[in-house]
Design an enzyme around this catalytic site. Sequence first.
Site, short mmCIF file in Angstrom:
data_model
loop_
_atom_site.label_atom_id
_atom_site.label_comp_id
_atom_site.label_asym_id
_atom_site.label_seq_id
_atom_site.Cartn_x
_atom_site.Cartn_y
_atom_site.Cartn_z
N ARG A 261 24.80 30.53 14.10
CA ARG A 261 26.17 30.27 14.56
C ARG A 261 27.22 30.59 13.49
O ARG A 261 28.25 31.19 13.80
CB ARG A 261 26.26 28.79 14.92
N ARG A 297 26.75 27.54 27.53
CA ARG A 297 27.01 26.41 26.64
C ARG A 297 27.87 25.31 27.27
O ARG A 297 27.55 24.14 27.13
CB ARG A 297 27.65 26.89 25.33
N TYR A 301 25.73 21.91 27.39
CA TYR A 301 26.05 20.89 26.36
C TYR A 301 27.45 20.33 26.52
O TYR A 301 27.94 19.67 25.60
CB TYR A 301 25.98 21.51 24.95
N CYS A 327 26.61 28.96 42.60
CA CYS A 327 26.50 27.83 43.55
C CYS A 327 26.02 26.56 42.87
O CYS A 327 24.94 26.04 43.17
CB CYS A 327 25.51 28.21 44.64
N TYR A 356 24.89 32.18 20.75
CA TYR A 356 24.26 31.53 21.91
C TYR A 356 25.05 31.79 23.19
O TYR A 356 25.13 30.94 24.08
CB TYR A 356 24.07 30.01 21.65
N1 LLP Z 1 16.56 28.05 12.12
C1 LLP Z 1 15.89 27.41 13.07
C2 LLP Z 1 14.49 27.06 12.85
C3 LLP Z 1 16.52 27.08 14.29
O1 LLP Z 1 15.85 26.44 15.23
C4 LLP Z 1 17.88 27.45 14.48
C5 LLP Z 1 18.58 27.14 15.74
C6 LLP Z 1 18.55 28.12 13.44
C7 LLP Z 1 17.86 28.40 12.27
C8 LLP Z 1 19.98 28.56 13.55
O2 LLP Z 1 20.82 27.49 13.67
P1 LLP Z 1 22.40 27.67 13.60
O3 LLP Z 1 22.74 28.15 12.22
O4 LLP Z 1 22.80 28.66 14.63
O5 LLP Z 1 22.94 26.32 13.88
N2 LLP Z 1 21.81 26.87 21.94
C9 LLP Z 1 22.43 25.90 21.08
C10 LLP Z 1 21.95 26.02 19.65
C11 LLP Z 1 20.46 25.91 19.50
C12 LLP Z 1 20.00 26.09 18.07
C13 LLP Z 1 18.54 26.28 18.01
N3 LLP Z 1 18.02 26.52 16.70
C14 LLP Z 1 23.94 26.04 21.20
O6 LLP Z 1 24.42 26.90 21.93
O7 LLP Z 1 24.69 25.27 20.58
#
Ligand code: LLP
Length: 402
Positions: A261, A297, A301, A327, A356
């Site tokens: 992110r 999203r 969430y 729908c 995401y």
């Molecule tokens: N490393 C691992 C092992 C992870 O599971 C994740 C994210 C990341 C790195 C990266 O995390 P970030 O830097 O993006 O926070 N779909 C959700 C987010 C799910 C994150 C899953 N794992 C959303 O849209 O907020």
Amino acid sequence: MDYYELAKQYKTPFYLYDFDKIKSRFYMLKDAFRARKSQIFYAVKANSNLSVLKFLASLDSGFDCVSAGEIYRALKAGAKKYKIIFSGVGKSADELEYALKENILYVNLESEAEMLLLEQIASKIQKTARISIRVNPNVDAKTHPYISTGLHENKFGVDIENAKKMYIYAKNSKFLEPVGVHFHIGSQILDISSIHEASNIVAKLVKELLALKINLKFFDIGGGLGVCYKDEQEPNLYDYAQGILASLQGLDVCIGMEPGRFLVANAGEFVTKVLYEKFNSSKRFVVVDGAMNDLLRPSLYEAYHEIKLLAQSHENESFCDIVGGICESGDFLAKNRKLPSTKSGDLIIVKSAGAYGFSMSSNYNTRNKVCELAYENGKVRMIRKRESYEDQIALELEFLKD
Ligand code: LLP
């Protein structure tokens, strides 16, 4: 940016990513850790478009993959094999074998059973598997429960005691080589003290392992850095790095990071067109051509994304929900937003949609996945075509009567 011109040329909806922004975020993070050896492993799941991966590979990024599919993508995008790591709680035997044969940097193990399977596969193909263990430090990341991963009640990782036993086993195995340790306690984390707490716990383990002659080279702090969607204060990168570095005093390790992110969220926008306005009694809805299948999203969430209406008139402001045509009552991009009255054809920009967004999109309601555009050096280009109905049915088999 002339969004109406883009909409004319590429139709709507579409995602638009600003590569220059991705680059500046990449260097901001890299810079914060310049006092030590570090390697960014971009979390492919956040946005797995090949052009995005290729761009990051050109900045010397590594890749954190959570499926053989993501490893395949990273390799296709030109990633260096020794800069790919493989995480995930449910890797299959086929996926582990694929990763081993591709000779990636290491596999992040999430259970003892997975370790034994990997050992078996490694012995079958006569290779040594480099491993890291994802430790679950039982720390609360204070984020949305669906994206919190660092507590024992979450399915992720291995508790400290078991991790230690696994490292000892791996050290004595002919087919396993412990090279790293990993933790990732959640996503969209704004209070970084939880990451620092986890880092201290895991660093202590690394020191204990050192006393057992298990010398780990990579200290992988996962991803999880929160970004600003509305009015959140992003963590200060200097403080983030200082806290990690403090826990690593006396250790000679390369710091691995898995940002998703942080690198891409604010660099992306989802652009959609107003189809209709309607009132159900006094409740106002703006119906657009994008929907929850394109950007999940908000529905999943109740995530907040800023909405910007590109319209001439700024009259008759009132609260409305911006909804798609699927729908489901849960199909919305935003709720209770104050917007002027809209007319069919106006464009709406959904901000901070680079992470995401497309990667979680689906074909629900047999809607074609949208196209993706990249903005770089003052120019826009298409990096993924809009899907067609033919694309959607291409893999389906038709069973004809005899
Ligand atoms: N490393 C691992 C092992 C992870 O599971 C994740 C994210 C990341 C790195 C990266 O995390 P970030 O830097 O993006 O926070 N779909 C959700 C987010 C799910 C994150 C899953 N794992 C959303 O849209 O907020």
